[in-house]
Write a protein that holds these residues in place. Sequence first.
Motif, PDB file in Angstrom:
ATOM      1  N   LEU A   6     -46.373 -56.618 -12.540  1.00 42.27           N
ATOM      2  CA  LEU A   6     -45.323 -57.595 -12.267  1.00 42.27           C
ATOM      3  C   LEU A   6     -45.823 -59.024 -12.355  1.00 42.27           C
ATOM      4  O   LEU A   6     -45.435 -59.867 -11.580  1.00 42.27           O
ATOM      5  CB  LEU A   6     -44.738 -57.344 -10.879  1.00 42.27           C
ATOM      6  CG  LEU A   6     -44.023 -56.027 -10.701  1.00 42.27           C
ATOM      7  CD1 LEU A   6     -43.576 -55.878  -9.261  1.00 42.27           C
ATOM      8  CD2 LEU A   6     -42.844 -55.919 -11.626  1.00 42.27           C
ATOM      9  N   ASP A  41     -35.387 -60.184 -15.728  1.00 40.15           N
ATOM     10  CA  ASP A  41     -36.659 -59.884 -16.391  1.00 40.15           C
ATOM     11  C   ASP A  41     -37.370 -58.715 -15.714  1.00 40.15           C
ATOM     12  O   ASP A  41     -37.890 -57.822 -16.379  1.00 40.15           O
ATOM     13  CB  ASP A  41     -37.570 -61.109 -16.400  1.00 40.15           C
ATOM     14  CG  ASP A  41     -36.970 -62.267 -17.183  1.00 40.15           C
ATOM     15  OD1 ASP A  41     -36.201 -62.020 -18.134  1.00 40.15           O
ATOM     16  OD2 ASP A  41     -37.268 -63.425 -16.826  1.00 40.15           O
ATOM     17  N   VAL A  42     -37.396 -58.745 -14.383  1.00 39.43           N
ATOM     18  CA  VAL A  42     -38.043 -57.669 -13.626  1.00 39.43           C
ATOM     19  C   VAL A  42     -37.289 -56.366 -13.857  1.00 39.43           C
ATOM     20  O   VAL A  42     -37.892 -55.322 -14.122  1.00 39.43           O
ATOM     21  CB  VAL A  42     -38.100 -58.005 -12.124  1.00 39.43           C
ATOM     22  CG1 VAL A  42     -38.648 -56.834 -11.327  1.00 39.43           C
ATOM     23  CG2 VAL A  42     -38.958 -59.251 -11.899  1.00 39.43           C
ATOM     24  N   ARG A  86     -38.091 -54.691 -17.124  1.00 37.69           N
ATOM     25  CA  ARG A  86     -39.392 -54.030 -17.186  1.00 37.69           C
ATOM     26  C   ARG A  86     -39.422 -52.725 -16.409  1.00 37.69           C
ATOM     27  O   ARG A  86     -40.051 -51.766 -16.810  1.00 37.69           O
ATOM     28  CB  ARG A  86     -40.467 -54.951 -16.626  1.00 37.69           C
ATOM     29  CG  ARG A  86     -40.779 -56.073 -17.542  1.00 37.69           C
ATOM     30  CD  ARG A  86     -42.003 -56.802 -17.062  1.00 37.69           C
ATOM     31  NE  ARG A  86     -41.922 -58.142 -17.610  1.00 37.69           N
ATOM     32  CZ  ARG A  86     -42.187 -59.242 -16.969  1.00 37.69           C
ATOM     33  NH1 ARG A  86     -42.607 -59.189 -15.734  1.00 37.69           N
ATOM     34  NH2 ARG A  86     -42.076 -60.403 -17.542  1.00 37.69           N
ATOM     35  N   LEU A  87     -38.758 -52.699 -15.253  1.00 40.15           N
ATOM     36  CA  LEU A  87     -38.856 -51.548 -14.362  1.00 40.15           C
ATOM     37  C   LEU A  87     -37.682 -50.585 -14.481  1.00 40.15           C
ATOM     38  O   LEU A  87     -37.716 -49.512 -13.918  1.00 40.15           O
ATOM     39  CB  LEU A  87     -38.973 -52.032 -12.914  1.00 40.15           C
ATOM     40  CG  LEU A  87     -40.179 -52.898 -12.616  1.00 40.15           C
ATOM     41  CD1 LEU A  87     -40.153 -53.347 -11.163  1.00 40.15           C
ATOM     42  CD2 LEU A  87     -41.466 -52.143 -12.907  1.00 40.15           C
ATOM     43  N   ARG A  88     -36.641 -50.980 -15.135  1.00 38.12           N
ATOM     44  CA  ARG A  88     -35.456 -50.193 -15.406  1.00 38.12           C
ATOM     45  C   ARG A  88     -34.410 -50.070 -14.304  1.00 38.12           C
ATOM     46  O   ARG A  88     -33.428 -49.400 -14.521  1.00 38.12           O
ATOM     47  CB  ARG A  88     -35.823 -48.796 -15.916  1.00 38.12           C
ATOM     48  CG  ARG A  88     -36.676 -48.787 -17.140  1.00 38.12           C
ATOM     49  CD  ARG A  88     -35.915 -49.264 -18.354  1.00 38.12           C
ATOM     50  NE  ARG A  88     -36.752 -49.120 -19.536  1.00 38.12           N
ATOM     51  CZ  ARG A  88     -37.123 -50.132 -20.305  1.00 38.12           C
ATOM     52  NH1 ARG A  88     -36.700 -51.335 -20.047  1.00 38.12           N
ATOM     53  NH2 ARG A  88     -37.883 -49.923 -21.349  1.00 38.12           N
TER      54      ARG A  88
END
Length: 54
Positions: free
Chosen positions: A2, A13-14, A17-19
């Motif tokens: 992260l 954005d987070v 990346r993490l779905r």
Amino acid sequence: MLTGSVAGARAADVAGRLRPSESAVRNRLPAAIGRTGTRNRAEAVREARQRGWL
């Protein structure tokens, strides 16, 4: 990893990346900040890394 959160990444954005959904990320940020006893998400990420959570 992260690293974007440390740099002030947006919830979108987070989530990308993490779905999880963007709203799920946004809704959980206050809990993460509270659990680490910090004032903002950058501090929370730093503290979580020091504790070995990330």
